[in-house]
Design an enzyme around this catalytic site. Structure first.
Site, PDB file in Angstrom:
ATOM      1  N   GLU A 184       9.801  54.969 -12.441  1.00 53.72           N
ATOM      2  CA  GLU A 184       8.859  54.046 -13.099  1.00 53.72           C
ATOM      3  C   GLU A 184       9.574  53.165 -14.127  1.00 53.72           C
ATOM      4  O   GLU A 184       9.272  51.976 -14.254  1.00 53.72           O
ATOM      5  CB  GLU A 184       7.729  54.863 -13.749  1.00 53.72           C
ATOM      6  CG  GLU A 184       6.860  55.553 -12.705  1.00 53.72           C
ATOM      7  CD  GLU A 184       5.895  56.565 -13.288  1.00 53.72           C
ATOM      8  OE1 GLU A 184       6.343  57.482 -14.009  1.00 53.72           O
ATOM      9  OE2 GLU A 184       4.682  56.445 -13.036  1.00 53.72           O
ATOM     10  N   GLU A 230       5.596  63.546  -8.636  1.00 51.28           N
ATOM     11  CA  GLU A 230       4.608  64.130  -9.548  1.00 51.28           C
ATOM     12  C   GLU A 230       3.639  65.099  -8.883  1.00 51.28           C
ATOM     13  O   GLU A 230       3.268  66.123  -9.470  1.00 51.28           O
ATOM     14  CB  GLU A 230       3.807  63.007 -10.251  1.00 51.28           C
ATOM     15  CG  GLU A 230       4.575  62.288 -11.346  1.00 51.28           C
ATOM     16  CD  GLU A 230       5.430  61.136 -10.834  1.00 51.28           C
ATOM     17  OE1 GLU A 230       5.598  60.993  -9.606  1.00 51.28           O
ATOM     18  OE2 GLU A 230       5.929  60.372 -11.678  1.00 51.28           O
ATOM     19  N   GLY A 243       9.108  59.461 -13.901  1.00 53.45           N
ATOM     20  CA  GLY A 243       9.202  58.456 -14.963  1.00 53.45           C
ATOM     21  C   GLY A 243      10.485  57.640 -14.894  1.00 53.45           C
ATOM     22  O   GLY A 243      10.527  56.507 -15.383  1.00 53.45           O
ATOM     23  N   ALA A 256       9.937  62.221 -16.602  1.00 51.60           N
ATOM     24  CA  ALA A 256       9.441  62.605 -17.915  1.00 51.60           C
ATOM     25  C   ALA A 256       9.845  64.067 -18.140  1.00 51.60           C
ATOM     26  O   ALA A 256      10.048  64.817 -17.177  1.00 51.60           O
ATOM     27  CB  ALA A 256       7.929  62.439 -17.967  1.00 51.60           C
TER      28      ALA A 256
HETATM   29  N1  CO8 Z   1      12.392  67.357 -17.525  1.00 52.06           N
HETATM   30  C1  CO8 Z   1      13.051  68.223 -18.291  1.00 52.06           C
HETATM   31  N2  CO8 Z   1      14.258  68.720 -18.007  1.00 52.06           N
HETATM   32  C2  CO8 Z   1      14.845  68.322 -16.864  1.00 52.06           C
HETATM   33  C3  CO8 Z   1      14.225  67.399 -16.004  1.00 52.06           C
HETATM   34  C4  CO8 Z   1      12.940  66.899 -16.369  1.00 52.06           C
HETATM   35  N3  CO8 Z   1      12.279  66.003 -15.627  1.00 52.06           N
HETATM   36  N4  CO8 Z   1      15.031  67.196 -14.942  1.00 52.06           N
HETATM   37  C5  CO8 Z   1      16.129  67.944 -15.149  1.00 52.06           C
HETATM   38  N5  CO8 Z   1      16.021  68.613 -16.306  1.00 52.06           N
HETATM   39  C6  CO8 Z   1      16.990  69.553 -16.889  1.00 52.06           C
HETATM   40  C7  CO8 Z   1      16.977  70.901 -16.187  1.00 52.06           C
HETATM   41  O1  CO8 Z   1      15.936  71.701 -16.673  1.00 52.06           O
HETATM   42  C8  CO8 Z   1      18.348  71.417 -16.529  1.00 52.06           C
HETATM   43  O2  CO8 Z   1      18.331  71.908 -17.836  1.00 52.06           O
HETATM   44  P1  CO8 Z   1      19.091  73.319 -18.182  1.00 52.06           P
HETATM   45  O3  CO8 Z   1      20.526  73.057 -17.832  1.00 52.06           O
HETATM   46  O4  CO8 Z   1      18.826  73.485 -19.637  1.00 52.06           O
HETATM   47  O5  CO8 Z   1      18.462  74.341 -17.301  1.00 52.06           O
HETATM   48  C9  CO8 Z   1      19.224  70.162 -16.525  1.00 52.06           C
HETATM   49  O6  CO8 Z   1      18.308  69.071 -16.679  1.00 52.06           O
HETATM   50  C10 CO8 Z   1      19.983  69.969 -15.237  1.00 52.06           C
HETATM   51  O7  CO8 Z   1      19.044  69.988 -14.170  1.00 52.06           O
HETATM   52  P2  CO8 Z   1      19.210  70.927 -12.876  1.00 52.06           P
HETATM   53  O8  CO8 Z   1      19.974  72.153 -13.217  1.00 52.06           O
HETATM   54  O9  CO8 Z   1      17.847  71.104 -12.290  1.00 52.06           O
HETATM   55  O10 CO8 Z   1      20.106  69.983 -11.968  1.00 52.06           O
HETATM   56  P3  CO8 Z   1      20.159  69.972 -10.380  1.00 52.06           P
HETATM   57  O11 CO8 Z   1      21.330  69.119 -10.029  1.00 52.06           O
HETATM   58  O12 CO8 Z   1      20.129  71.364  -9.825  1.00 52.06           O
HETATM   59  O13 CO8 Z   1      18.808  69.244  -9.912  1.00 52.06           O
HETATM   60  C11 CO8 Z   1      17.108  67.535  -9.998  1.00 52.06           C
HETATM   61  C12 CO8 Z   1      18.585  67.896 -10.255  1.00 52.06           C
HETATM   62  C13 CO8 Z   1      16.841  67.604  -8.487  1.00 52.06           C
HETATM   63  C14 CO8 Z   1      16.871  66.135 -10.503  1.00 52.06           C
HETATM   64  C15 CO8 Z   1      16.196  68.551 -10.720  1.00 52.06           C
HETATM   65  O14 CO8 Z   1      16.634  68.645 -12.080  1.00 52.06           O
HETATM   66  C16 CO8 Z   1      14.746  68.174 -10.728  1.00 52.06           C
HETATM   67  O15 CO8 Z   1      14.074  68.337  -9.717  1.00 52.06           O
HETATM   68  N6  CO8 Z   1      14.238  67.648 -11.878  1.00 52.06           N
HETATM   69  C17 CO8 Z   1      12.853  67.301 -12.033  1.00 52.06           C
HETATM   70  C18 CO8 Z   1      12.534  66.033 -11.268  1.00 52.06           C
HETATM   71  C19 CO8 Z   1      11.079  65.684 -11.410  1.00 52.06           C
HETATM   72  O16 CO8 Z   1      10.191  66.334 -10.896  1.00 52.06           O
HETATM   73  N7  CO8 Z   1      10.787  64.566 -12.113  1.00 52.06           N
HETATM   74  C20 CO8 Z   1       9.457  64.074 -12.284  1.00 52.06           C
HETATM   75  C21 CO8 Z   1       8.847  64.639 -13.519  1.00 52.06           C
HETATM   76  S1  CO8 Z   1       7.139  64.191 -13.672  1.00 52.06           S
HETATM   77  C22 CO8 Z   1       7.157  62.649 -14.322  1.00 52.06           C
HETATM   78  O17 CO8 Z   1       8.170  62.037 -14.488  1.00 52.06           O
HETATM   79  C23 CO8 Z   1       5.813  62.088 -14.683  1.00 52.06           C
HETATM   80  C24 CO8 Z   1       5.947  60.719 -15.363  1.00 52.06           C
HETATM   81  C25 CO8 Z   1       4.628  60.290 -15.942  1.00 52.06           C
HETATM   82  C26 CO8 Z   1       4.322  61.019 -17.207  1.00 52.06           C
HETATM   83  C27 CO8 Z   1       2.999  60.606 -17.718  1.00 52.06           C
HETATM   84  C28 CO8 Z   1       2.744  61.183 -19.117  1.00 52.06           C
HETATM   85  C29 CO8 Z   1       1.756  62.315 -19.160  1.00 52.06           C
END
Ligand code: CO8
Length: 255
Positions: free
Chosen positions: A110, A130, A107, A62
């Site tokens: 999921e 999460e 997400g 998400a």
């Molecule tokens: N949300 C928003 N932006 C994201 C997300 C995300 N989940 N993941 C990546 N991005 C963006 C980064 O911010 C970045 O943007 P920018 O270039 O503008 O800075 C771009 O995508 C590229 O990402 P990275 O530079 O971080 O790429 P890397 O190759 O270095 O890393 C990763 C890749 C490891 C996947 C890293 O991006 C990461 O850890 N992302 C987050 C993963 C995460 O924690 N996901 C779980 C989120 S929580 C969730 O999903 C809850 C679901 C339930 C919701 C319920 C509703 C309330």
């Protein structure tokens, strides 16, 4: 449709691509709503393949920047709306295949689990991270991961938030297999193979599996009997059996 979710027909299969690669296809409300609209219009497609745009990611979760500012009530609403769309995906009458081409985190994992089958590219990475962000899975992860991999394994993954690579995902039963070639092509081939079978029978088989999840065995078997009987109301049952007996290939019409 908008541009955050692309949908194109490939023969009998609807290929749906989540298209927000600059954010690794992170799910915000706009994207989820577009996905909901696409799922409401599968038409006469016989299967769906769902994937993410770009080389790197299926869905990286998400959208954290959108979630960061939520309060309790708006987070509840976001979870409810996201869950409703994933429920609609899960309940589609036709088979669905997630072609996981990179990160399927939070997400994203999921979303994949709301599909019938999950194919993993060699670079696929699954996880429910999460708790590292101070929240819990909110798009069904605490329930669907338990159902996919079992309670203890799900607890370990959810409590640690660790990443799971493609091979381990297969060992856990989270993914069906790691693909040798491009994951979308293999998912399309699998979907096309399914599409060759009698469509109503495939749909009723999915119904029998989905609707009886959690139902006591006796009642579930009665439901299976009824759905089995219903197959005999179709032209395709007559065609399928006549073709077998006539030693020819069946030609199904979907009725
Ligand atoms: N949300 C928003 N932006 C994201 C997300 C995300 N989940 N993941 C990546 N991005 C963006 C980064 O911010 C970045 O943007 P920018 O270039 O503008 O800075 C771009 O995508 C590229 O990402 P990275 O530079 O971080 O790429 P890397 O190759 O270095 O890393 C990763 C890749 C490891 C996947 C890293 O991006 C990461 O850890 N992302 C987050 C993963 C995460 O924690 N996901 C779980 C989120 S929580 C969730 O999903 C809850 C679901 C339930 C919701 C319920 C509703 C309330």
């Amino acid at each position: 449709m908008g541009e955050l979710v692309l949908a194109e027909r490939r023969g009998g299969v609807l290929l749906v691509t989540l298209n927000r690669p600059a954010a690794l296809n992170a799910l915000n409300l706009e994207l989820l709503r577009e996905l909901g609209a696409v799922l409401a219009q599968v038409g006469d497609a016989r299967a769906v393949v769902l994937t993410g745009a770009g080389e790197k990611s299926f869905v990286a979760g998400a959208d954290i920047s959108a979630m960061a500012e939520l309060d309790a009530m708006t987070a509840y609403t976001f979870a409810a709306e996201g869950q409703a769309i994933l429920n609609a995906l899960e309940a589609l009458p036709i088979p669905t295949i997630a072609a996981v081409n990179g990160f399927a985190l939070g997400g994203g994992c999921e979303l994949a689990m709301a599909c019938d089958l999950i194919l993993a590219a060699p670079n696929a990475v699954f996880g429910q991270p999460e708790v590292k962000l101070g929240v819990i899975p909110g798009f069904g992860g605490t329930q669907r991961l338990v159902r996919r991999v079992g309670s203890q394994r799900a607890r370990e993954l959810i409590f640690t938030g660790r990443n799971v690579k493609a091979e381990e995902a297969v060992q856990l039963g989270l993914a069906l297999r790691v693909t040798a070639g491009p994951v979308v092509e293999e998912a399309l081939a699998l979907a096309e193979a399914i599409a060759q079978n009698a469509p109503v029978a495939v749909q009723l088989a999915k119904r029998a599996i989905l609707d009886n999840d959690g139902v006591p065995l006796g009642a579930a078997l009665v439901n299976e009997q009824q759905l089995f009987g219903l197959c005999f109301a179709t032209t395709d049952q007559k065609e399928g059996m006549a073709a077998f007996l006539g030693r020819r290939k069946a030609s199904f019409i979907g009725r």
